[in-house]
Write a protein that holds these residues in place. Structure first.
Motif, mmCIF file in Angstrom:
data_model
loop_
_atom_site.group_PDB
_atom_site.id
_atom_site.type_symbol
_atom_site.label_atom_id
_atom_site.label_comp_id
_atom_site.label_asym_id
_atom_site.label_seq_id
_atom_site.Cartn_x
_atom_site.Cartn_y
_atom_site.Cartn_z
ATOM 1 N N ALA A 1 0.840 -1.205 0.000
ATOM 2 C CA ALA A 1 0.000 0.000 0.000
ATOM 3 C C ALA A 1 0.877 1.259 0.000
ATOM 4 O O ALA A 1 0.601 2.230 -0.709
ATOM 5 C CB ALA A 1 -0.922 -0.002 1.210
ATOM 6 N N ARG A 2 1.966 1.187 0.754
ATOM 7 C CA ARG A 2 2.838 2.365 0.832
ATOM 8 C C ARG A 2 3.567 2.581 -0.498
ATOM 9 O O ARG A 2 3.726 3.705 -0.960
ATOM 10 C CB ARG A 2 3.846 2.212 1.980
ATOM 11 N N ALA A 3 3.989 1.479 -1.126
ATOM 12 C CA ALA A 3 4.669 1.596 -2.425
ATOM 13 C C ALA A 3 3.735 2.220 -3.461
ATOM 14 O O ALA A 3 4.129 3.133 -4.194
ATOM 15 C CB ALA A 3 5.142 0.227 -2.897
ATOM 16 N N LEU A 4 2.498 1.751 -3.498
ATOM 17 C CA LEU A 4 1.546 2.292 -4.476
ATOM 18 C C LEU A 4 1.277 3.773 -4.193
ATOM 19 O O LEU A 4 1.218 4.591 -5.114
ATOM 20 C CB LEU A 4 0.228 1.494 -4.446
ATOM 21 N N ALA A 5 1.118 4.095 -2.904
ATOM 22 C CA ALA A 5 0.857 5.498 -2.545
ATOM 23 C C ALA A 5 2.036 6.381 -2.961
ATOM 24 O O ALA A 5 1.846 7.495 -3.479
ATOM 25 C CB ALA A 5 0.609 5.612 -1.042
ATOM 26 N N ASN A 6 3.253 5.881 -2.782
ATOM 27 C CA ASN A 6 4.439 6.668 -3.144
ATOM 28 C C ASN A 6 4.553 6.849 -4.653
ATOM 29 O O ASN A 6 4.921 7.921 -5.141
ATOM 30 C CB ASN A 6 5.705 6.008 -2.598
ATOM 31 N N ILE A 7 4.243 5.790 -5.402
ATOM 32 C CA ILE A 7 4.277 5.904 -6.871
ATOM 33 C C ILE A 7 3.273 6.962 -7.314
ATOM 34 O O ILE A 7 3.582 7.838 -8.127
ATOM 35 C CB ILE A 7 3.966 4.540 -7.538
ATOM 36 N N HIS A 8 2.086 6.903 -6.734
ATOM 37 C CA HIS A 8 1.043 7.844 -7.168
ATOM 38 C C HIS A 8 1.234 9.255 -6.614
ATOM 39 O O HIS A 8 0.676 10.209 -7.152
ATOM 40 C CB HIS A 8 -0.342 7.274 -6.831
ATOM 41 N N ALA A 9 2.064 9.383 -5.576
ATOM 42 C CA ALA A 9 2.372 10.729 -5.077
ATOM 43 C C ALA A 9 3.228 11.487 -6.086
ATOM 44 O O ALA A 9 3.091 12.697 -6.244
ATOM 45 C CB ALA A 9 3.099 10.640 -3.746
ATOM 46 N N VAL A 10 4.113 10.760 -6.775
ATOM 47 C CA VAL A 10 5.001 11.441 -7.728
ATOM 48 C C VAL A 10 4.500 11.331 -9.167
ATOM 49 O O VAL A 10 4.987 12.034 -10.057
ATOM 50 C CB VAL A 10 6.461 10.926 -7.648
ATOM 51 N N ARG A 11 3.519 10.436 -9.399
ATOM 52 C CA ARG A 11 2.963 10.309 -10.745
ATOM 53 C C ARG A 11 1.490 9.895 -10.614
ATOM 54 O O ARG A 11 1.157 8.690 -10.750
ATOM 55 C CB ARG A 11 3.759 9.242 -11.525
ATOM 56 N N PRO A 12 0.636 10.873 -10.313
ATOM 57 C CA PRO A 12 -0.777 10.543 -10.070
ATOM 58 C C PRO A 12 -1.398 9.796 -11.250
ATOM 59 O O PRO A 12 -1.215 10.180 -12.404
ATOM 60 C CB PRO A 12 -1.429 11.924 -9.898
ATOM 61 N N GLY A 13 -2.108 8.730 -10.934
ATOM 62 C CA GLY A 13 -2.860 7.995 -11.962
ATOM 63 C C GLY A 13 -2.050 7.011 -12.790
ATOM 64 O O GLY A 13 -2.601 6.359 -13.681
ATOM 65 N N MET A 14 -0.755 6.854 -12.527
ATOM 66 C CA MET A 14 0.051 5.948 -13.369
ATOM 67 C C MET A 14 -0.392 4.492 -13.149
ATOM 68 O O MET A 14 -0.494 4.033 -12.013
ATOM 69 C CB MET A 14 1.538 6.092 -13.046
ATOM 70 N N PRO A 15 -0.639 3.742 -14.246
ATOM 71 C CA PRO A 15 -0.964 2.321 -14.080
ATOM 72 C C PRO A 15 0.217 1.560 -13.472
ATOM 73 O O PRO A 15 1.368 1.846 -13.813
ATOM 74 C CB PRO A 15 -1.201 1.828 -15.519
ATOM 75 N N VAL A 16 -0.091 0.641 -12.579
ATOM 76 C CA VAL A 16 0.956 -0.140 -11.912
ATOM 77 C C VAL A 16 0.641 -1.632 -12.064
ATOM 78 O O VAL A 16 -0.505 -2.039 -11.861
ATOM 79 C CB VAL A 16 1.029 0.194 -10.396
ATOM 80 N N PHE A 17 1.635 -2.415 -12.434
ATOM 81 C CA PHE A 17 1.471 -3.871 -12.535
ATOM 82 C C PHE A 17 2.410 -4.534 -11.541
ATOM 83 O O PHE A 17 3.547 -4.096 -11.387
ATOM 84 C CB PHE A 17 1.755 -4.347 -13.960
#
Lengths: 237, 114
Positions: free
Chosen positions: A181-197
């Motif tokens: 959850a923290r990894a996803l939140a961090n990814i979206h903090a710097v790139r909102p809306g980016m698809p993640v697999f």
């Protein structure tokens, strides 16, 4: 000295040359209907293992090829070539990133029209590749569960220039005490809306979802270009 | 680190521009640098000072102007300051900002010449 100085406005991007070459590459890829994906990550995040698996699965239904950048050795090219796809190594020497010019040079003599998909594996580095456009359609950033969830916050530029993120080595998530959850939140903090697999190249878990996403992007791109329609065998399966 | 190759790029472009402008000498090179450019200011200035020695721009200082981080906020429906590189959110309302309008700059904006 009594010289009078004057301040003259000039507006010139420092990376203009790279941008010009990248734009030319993008036009060449579009004309040849090759969908191009670049991969960036820190060293050891699993770019090559991921790409080996992706090439192996795509090879039966697409004409795929790869360029792989490294400071030294052609070990990665040899690994990727086992998929049967054409692979070329770009050895950068002391240069810590790929530039558009290196890609253009590596493509000399290649018949791009015979390809559907080209992967460009950048040098393992989360800093410098951010600044260099390679003419790709899609930039993919990889993050391994073993790297720590705060990588996106430490290297925001590279995550911000990427179009899609892949979390690798998910089979090791429990051992690494990966906080998803923290990894996803961090990814979206710097790139909102980016698809993640989230996937594991070793077990194959999650690869299908990524390939479906990629193939739908390829089909959309081809449809927009007014090129070949997406055929049933181009769908994930 | 790629700041040295960036510094060499700056020197090359500045020298071309200076020649184009008929300058006798370049006193300073003014650069606009964004926080999302991927280039670190201190490392760039350090590299530039090493790289300029012995070139026609040997006396030209590098003046770095840092551009603000701003984006288009879909909620506020306008350009807004962004919290930081680590949190691309609107500084006014806190909504995530996907479209950066300022912050990626890496460009020469002016030359001070004689």
């Amino acid at each position: 000295m009594n010289e009078v100085t004057r301040l003259v406005e000039v507006r010139e991007r420092v990376l203009k040359h790279n941008d010009v070459v990248a734009r030319a590459l993008r036009s060449r890829f579009a004309a040849a209907q090759v969908y191009t994906v670049s991969l960036v990550s820190s060293p050891g995040a699993g770019k090559t293992a991921f790409l080996e698996e992706v090439l192996r699965q795509l090879k039966p239904r697409h004409n795929v090829a790869a360029l792989v950048g490294d400071l030294a050795t052609d070990n990665d090219a040899a690994r990727l070539a086992r998929s049967g796809a054409p692979v070329r190594q770009i050895t950068t020497g002391a240069v810590c990133h790929l530039e558009a010019e290196m890609v253009a040079r590596a493509l000399e003599g290649w018949d791009l029209a015979s390809l559907d998909l080209l992967f460009i594996e950048n040098v393992g580095n989360l800093v410098c590749p951010a600044s260099f456009d390679l003419g790709e359609n899609l930039r993919l950033v990889l993050l391994a569960v073993t790297e720590g969830e705060d990588k996106p916050l430490k290297y925001p530029s590279i995550f911000n220039t990427a179009d899609v993120a892949v979390i690798t080595k998910c089979d090791l998530a429990a051992a690494a005490e990966f906080d998803r959850a923290r990894a996803l939140a961090n990814i979206h903090a710097v790139r909102p809306g980016m698809p993640v697999f989230e996937l594991s190249a070793r077990t194959g878990h999650g690869i299908d979802a990524w390939l479906s996403f990629l193939e739908s992007r390829v089909a959309t791109s081809a449809a927009i270009a007014g090129g070949r329609p997406s055929t049933p065998e181009c769908q994930a399966g | 680190m790629h700041e040295l190759s960036i510094a060499l790029g700056i020197l090359k472009i500045a020298a071309e521009q200076a020649e184009h402008l008929g300058a006798k000498r370049v006193v300073s090179v003014h650069l606009r640098l964004g926080p999302l450019s991927g280039v670190v200011k201190d490392a760039l200035v350090f590299s530039y000072d090493l790289a300029r020695a012995g070139t026609p721009l040997g006396d030209a200082r590098l003046v770095v102007e840092e551009s603000p981080l701003e984006g288009f906020c879909q909620v506020c429906q306008g350009p807004r300051p962004v919290v930081s590189c680590h949190e691309l959110a609107c500084a006014s309302c806190g909504a995530p900002v996907g479209e950066i309008t300022s912050g990626r700059e890496l460009e020469i904006v002016a030359l001070e010449i004689v």
